[in-house]
Enzyme design. Structure first.
Site, PDB file in Angstrom:
ATOM      1  CB  CYS A 188      -6.837  -0.187   4.973  1.00 23.39           C
ATOM      2  SG  CYS A 188      -5.117  -0.767   4.936  1.00 23.39           S
ATOM      3  CD  GLU A 214      -2.214   4.322   2.928  1.00 20.70           C
ATOM      4  OE1 GLU A 214      -1.878   3.603   1.954  1.00 20.70           O
ATOM      5  OE2 GLU A 214      -3.388   4.396   3.333  1.00 20.70           O
ATOM      6  CB  CYS A 253      -2.354   1.958   6.018  1.00 19.98           C
ATOM      7  SG  CYS A 253      -1.890   1.085   4.501  1.00 19.98           S
ATOM      8  CG  HIS A 258      -2.003  -0.975   1.219  1.00 18.96           C
ATOM      9  ND1 HIS A 258      -3.159  -0.800   1.933  1.00 18.96           N
ATOM     10  CD2 HIS A 258      -2.141  -2.155   0.574  1.00 18.96           C
ATOM     11  CE1 HIS A 258      -3.968  -1.825   1.735  1.00 18.96           C
ATOM     12  NE2 HIS A 258      -3.366  -2.672   0.915  1.00 18.96           N
TER      13      HIS A 258
END
Length: 143
Positions: free
Chosen positions: A78, A50, A81, A48
């Protein structure tokens, strides 16, 4: 946020969901690191935006604590993260579009501000939200 949007556009080129992130130094201006979703390109479920930006910022600083830093991301983080944000001690999270299906910074869950945790960053939501949401909507419509 505009830098994060540029990163998000790079994710699309790799066939991934257009999410981009930037980590700013404590001065609030210097970009320490950036990232965009790379799950499809890398085959890594943790790829991801992040996570990648946080890892790169920690590497640049030479330590895991990102105290004083700001994470700017185009989509609400999410749970994975959000956990990384708490663990890395990021002081501030700025995000664009809400994620009512999987968001963990205020919409579905609020992991980053959970009082049971030892670190709770400031959260600023809705920055360039329409631009961030539009990029996601266009991506999913094309699929």
């Amino acid at each position: 946020m505009r830098l994060a949007l540029e990163q998000a556009a790079l994710a699309v080129r790799g066939g991934d969901v257009p999410v981009g992130a930037v980590v700013l130094a404590p001065d609030g201006h210097t970009v320490l690191a950036s990232g965009h979703n790379e799950r499809e390109a890398s085959g890594d479920p943790t790829g991801h935006a992040e996570i990648l930006a946080i890892r790169r910022a920690a590497e640049k600083l030479g330590e895991w604590r990102l105290t004083g830093c700001t994470l700017v991301v185009t989509l609400e983080p999410c749970t994975m993260c959000a956990g990384a944000i708490v663990q890395s001690r990021v002081d501030r999270v700025v995000y664009g579009a809400r994620d009512d299906k999987a968001g963990a910074a205020g919409s579905l869950w609020d992991v980053v501000r959970d009082r049971r945790l030892n670190h709770r960053p400031e959260v600023i939501e809705g920055v360039l939200a329409d631009d961030c949401a539009r990029l996601l909507t266009e991506f999913f419509r094309s699929r």
